[in-house]
Design a protein around this motif. Structure first.
Motif, PDB file in Angstrom:
ATOM      1  N   LEU A  50       4.265  25.647  53.750  1.00  0.00           N
ATOM      2  CA  LEU A  50       5.328  25.471  54.886  1.00  0.00           C
ATOM      3  C   LEU A  50       6.337  24.331  54.349  1.00  0.00           C
ATOM      4  O   LEU A  50       7.441  24.466  54.243  1.00  0.00           O
ATOM      5  CB  LEU A  50       4.932  24.895  56.202  1.00  0.00           C
ATOM      6  N   GLY A  51       5.787  23.256  53.831  1.00  0.00           N
ATOM      7  CA  GLY A  51       6.694  22.275  53.166  1.00  0.00           C
ATOM      8  C   GLY A  51       7.379  22.815  51.818  1.00  0.00           C
ATOM      9  O   GLY A  51       8.563  22.629  51.792  1.00  0.00           O
ATOM     10  N   ALA A  52       6.609  23.316  51.193  1.00  0.00           N
ATOM     11  CA  ALA A  52       7.233  23.919  50.054  1.00  0.00           C
ATOM     12  C   ALA A  52       8.406  25.001  50.279  1.00  0.00           C
ATOM     13  O   ALA A  52       9.514  25.108  49.579  1.00  0.00           O
ATOM     14  CB  ALA A  52       6.363  24.608  48.873  1.00  0.00           C
ATOM     15  N   PHE A  53       8.347  25.657  51.207  1.00  0.00           N
ATOM     16  CA  PHE A  53       9.148  26.958  51.757  1.00  0.00           C
ATOM     17  C   PHE A  53      10.470  26.111  52.324  1.00  0.00           C
ATOM     18  O   PHE A  53      11.405  26.380  52.090  1.00  0.00           O
ATOM     19  CB  PHE A  53       8.664  27.489  52.926  1.00  0.00           C
ATOM     20  N   GLY A  54      10.016  25.126  53.168  1.00  0.00           N
ATOM     21  CA  GLY A  54      11.292  24.269  53.614  1.00  0.00           C
ATOM     22  C   GLY A  54      12.045  23.486  52.516  1.00  0.00           C
ATOM     23  O   GLY A  54      13.252  23.624  52.868  1.00  0.00           O
ATOM     24  N   ALA A  55      11.524  23.006  51.386  1.00  0.00           N
ATOM     25  CA  ALA A  55      12.156  22.483  50.640  1.00  0.00           C
ATOM     26  C   ALA A  55      12.907  23.359  49.820  1.00  0.00           C
ATOM     27  O   ALA A  55      14.222  23.154  49.477  1.00  0.00           O
ATOM     28  CB  ALA A  55      11.279  21.798  49.624  1.00  0.00           C
ATOM     29  N   ILE A  87       9.042  20.599  61.105  1.00  0.00           N
ATOM     30  CA  ILE A  87       8.884  19.257  61.767  1.00  0.00           C
ATOM     31  C   ILE A  87       7.638  19.497  62.798  1.00  0.00           C
ATOM     32  O   ILE A  87       6.592  19.031  63.094  1.00  0.00           O
ATOM     33  CB  ILE A  87       9.862  18.535  62.162  1.00  0.00           C
ATOM     34  N   LEU A  88       8.025  20.436  63.670  1.00  0.00           N
ATOM     35  CA  LEU A  88       7.231  20.570  64.811  1.00  0.00           C
ATOM     36  C   LEU A  88       5.987  21.199  64.497  1.00  0.00           C
ATOM     37  O   LEU A  88       4.625  20.874  65.188  1.00  0.00           O
ATOM     38  CB  LEU A  88       8.023  21.713  65.762  1.00  0.00           C
ATOM     39  N   VAL A  89       5.786  22.205  63.465  1.00  0.00           N
ATOM     40  CA  VAL A  89       4.797  22.750  63.056  1.00  0.00           C
ATOM     41  C   VAL A  89       3.856  21.881  62.374  1.00  0.00           C
ATOM     42  O   VAL A  89       2.543  21.795  62.530  1.00  0.00           O
ATOM     43  CB  VAL A  89       4.872  24.192  62.279  1.00  0.00           C
ATOM     44  N   ALA A  90       4.318  20.944  61.611  1.00  0.00           N
ATOM     45  CA  ALA A  90       3.577  20.043  60.635  1.00  0.00           C
ATOM     46  C   ALA A  90       3.039  18.831  61.728  1.00  0.00           C
ATOM     47  O   ALA A  90       1.904  18.488  61.452  1.00  0.00           O
ATOM     48  CB  ALA A  90       4.674  19.267  59.737  1.00  0.00           C
ATOM     49  N   ALA A  91       3.667  18.610  62.822  1.00  0.00           N
ATOM     50  CA  ALA A  91       3.446  17.503  63.667  1.00  0.00           C
ATOM     51  C   ALA A  91       2.107  18.109  64.429  1.00  0.00           C
ATOM     52  O   ALA A  91       1.134  17.429  64.864  1.00  0.00           O
ATOM     53  CB  ALA A  91       4.194  17.078  64.497  1.00  0.00           C
ATOM     54  N   MET A 136      25.518  26.952  57.545  1.00  0.00           N
ATOM     55  CA  MET A 136      24.377  26.685  56.846  1.00  0.00           C
ATOM     56  C   MET A 136      23.812  25.519  57.325  1.00  0.00           C
ATOM     57  O   MET A 136      22.625  25.498  57.130  1.00  0.00           O
ATOM     58  CB  MET A 136      25.088  26.218  55.327  1.00  0.00           C
ATOM     59  N   GLU A 137      24.443  24.318  57.534  1.00  0.00           N
ATOM     60  CA  GLU A 137      24.005  23.150  58.199  1.00  0.00           C
ATOM     61  C   GLU A 137      23.076  23.355  59.452  1.00  0.00           C
ATOM     62  O   GLU A 137      22.039  22.850  59.621  1.00  0.00           O
ATOM     63  CB  GLU A 137      25.110  21.971  58.450  1.00  0.00           C
ATOM     64  N   ASN A 138      23.430  24.217  60.326  1.00  0.00           N
ATOM     65  CA  ASN A 138      22.894  24.558  61.658  1.00  0.00           C
ATOM     66  C   ASN A 138      21.870  25.218  61.507  1.00  0.00           C
ATOM     67  O   ASN A 138      20.601  24.928  62.087  1.00  0.00           O
ATOM     68  CB  ASN A 138      23.840  25.566  62.419  1.00  0.00           C
ATOM     69  N   GLN A 139      21.873  26.109  60.407  1.00  0.00           N
ATOM     70  CA  GLN A 139      20.591  26.943  60.201  1.00  0.00           C
ATOM     71  C   GLN A 139      19.691  26.063  59.414  1.00  0.00           C
ATOM     72  O   GLN A 139      18.175  26.046  59.657  1.00  0.00           O
ATOM     73  CB  GLN A 139      20.805  28.003  59.099  1.00  0.00           C
ATOM     74  N   ARG A 140      20.036  24.968  58.566  1.00  0.00           N
ATOM     75  CA  ARG A 140      19.119  24.061  57.971  1.00  0.00           C
ATOM     76  C   ARG A 140      18.477  23.163  58.840  1.00  0.00           C
ATOM     77  O   ARG A 140      17.117  22.826  59.019  1.00  0.00           O
ATOM     78  CB  ARG A 140      19.761  23.383  56.921  1.00  0.00           C
ATOM     79  N   ALA A 141      19.125  22.742  59.920  1.00  0.00           N
ATOM     80  CA  ALA A 141      18.479  21.779  61.128  1.00  0.00           C
ATOM     81  C   ALA A 141      17.601  22.689  61.706  1.00  0.00           C
ATOM     82  O   ALA A 141      16.579  22.069  62.232  1.00  0.00           O
ATOM     83  CB  ALA A 141      19.810  21.379  61.826  1.00  0.00           C
ATOM     84  N   ALA A 142      17.707  23.901  62.264  1.00  0.00           N
ATOM     85  CA  ALA A 142      17.033  24.844  62.881  1.00  0.00           C
ATOM     86  C   ALA A 142      15.728  24.992  62.087  1.00  0.00           C
ATOM     87  O   ALA A 142      14.701  24.653  62.852  1.00  0.00           O
ATOM     88  CB  ALA A 142      17.388  26.331  63.497  1.00  0.00           C
ATOM     89  N   LEU A 143      15.745  25.267  60.873  1.00  0.00           N
ATOM     90  CA  LEU A 143      14.537  25.396  60.206  1.00  0.00           C
ATOM     91  C   LEU A 143      13.899  24.209  60.054  1.00  0.00           C
ATOM     92  O   LEU A 143      12.421  23.981  59.980  1.00  0.00           O
ATOM     93  CB  LEU A 143      14.833  25.929  58.657  1.00  0.00           C
ATOM     94  N   THR A 144      14.467  22.948  59.708  1.00  0.00           N
ATOM     95  CA  THR A 144      13.787  21.572  59.573  1.00  0.00           C
ATOM     96  C   THR A 144      13.057  21.269  61.068  1.00  0.00           C
ATOM     97  O   THR A 144      11.973  20.696  60.905  1.00  0.00           O
ATOM     98  CB  THR A 144      14.911  20.725  59.319  1.00  0.00           C
ATOM     99  N   ASN A 145      13.660  21.518  62.093  1.00  0.00           N
ATOM    100  CA  ASN A 145      12.966  21.240  63.356  1.00  0.00           C
ATOM    101  C   ASN A 145      11.886  22.177  63.677  1.00  0.00           C
ATOM    102  O   ASN A 145      10.699  21.512  64.068  1.00  0.00           O
ATOM    103  CB  ASN A 145      14.208  21.685  64.553  1.00  0.00           C
ATOM    104  N   ILE A 146      11.955  23.492  63.249  1.00  0.00           N
ATOM    105  CA  ILE A 146      10.735  23.865  63.363  1.00  0.00           C
ATOM    106  C   ILE A 146       9.415  23.736  62.501  1.00  0.00           C
ATOM    107  O   ILE A 146       8.500  23.396  62.891  1.00  0.00           O
ATOM    108  CB  ILE A 146      10.786  25.665  62.887  1.00  0.00           C
TER     109      ILE A 146
END
Length: 151
Positions: A64-69, A34-38, A22-32
């Motif tokens: 995207l931010g709402a989905f990530g949250a 952040i990359l798209v937001a940047a 679960m933590e690995n999936q959350r980290a992968a999602l967050t990385n994506i």
């Protein structure tokens, strides 16, 4: 046939692996995210000014931010399920093997950890991830509102 303790230990390992996943999936999602937001913010910066067509970038950023949250919150919930079951399995192992004194080991570790990190130990990490994604969504929302108000 396997000893009952071996079965409990394997179940414990499985739950810890699921929690880690679960933590690995959350980290992968967050990385994506952040990359798209940047990239989105970089694109808006390159334009030099916000115009109505910029809503094509800012509105999806908000979504995207709402989905990530929401996803981070769900990953936190699933982590808690697996971690909680792993704790119960560990408690069962401790009850079956009192000579190992697992309860004392866990309690001593908690006490030392909370003494060393009094503020951080009370903080829930999934809330930080939800806050990060919410901030990205809020950035998209505020930029969108700015565009609508100033055009």
């Amino acid at each position: 046939m396997a000893d009952e303790s071996d079965v409990l230990l394997e179940l414990w390992k499985g739950q810890r692996d699921e929690a880690r996943q679960m933590e690995n999936q959350r980290a992968a999602l967050t990385n994506i995210v952040i990359l798209v937001a940047a990239a989105a913010l970089g694109f808006l910066t390159q334009q030099g000014h916000l115009e109505l067509s910029s809503l094509g970038v800012t509105v999806p950023l908000c979504v995207l931010g709402a989905f990530g949250a929401a996803a981070s919150s769900k990953y936190g919930e699933r982590w808690a399920v697996h971690s909680g079951l792993a704790d119960r399995l560990r408690d069962e192992l401790a009850a079956r093997h009192p000579h190992l004194d697992l309860d004392a080991l866990v309690a001593a570790n908690r006490t030392e950890h909370r003494a060393e990190f009094p503020l951080a130990s009370r903080m829930r990490v999934w809330i930080l991830w939800v806050a990060l994604h919410t901030a990205i969504g809020a950035c998209g929302l505020l930029l969108s509102l700015w565009i609508v108000v100033t055009q």
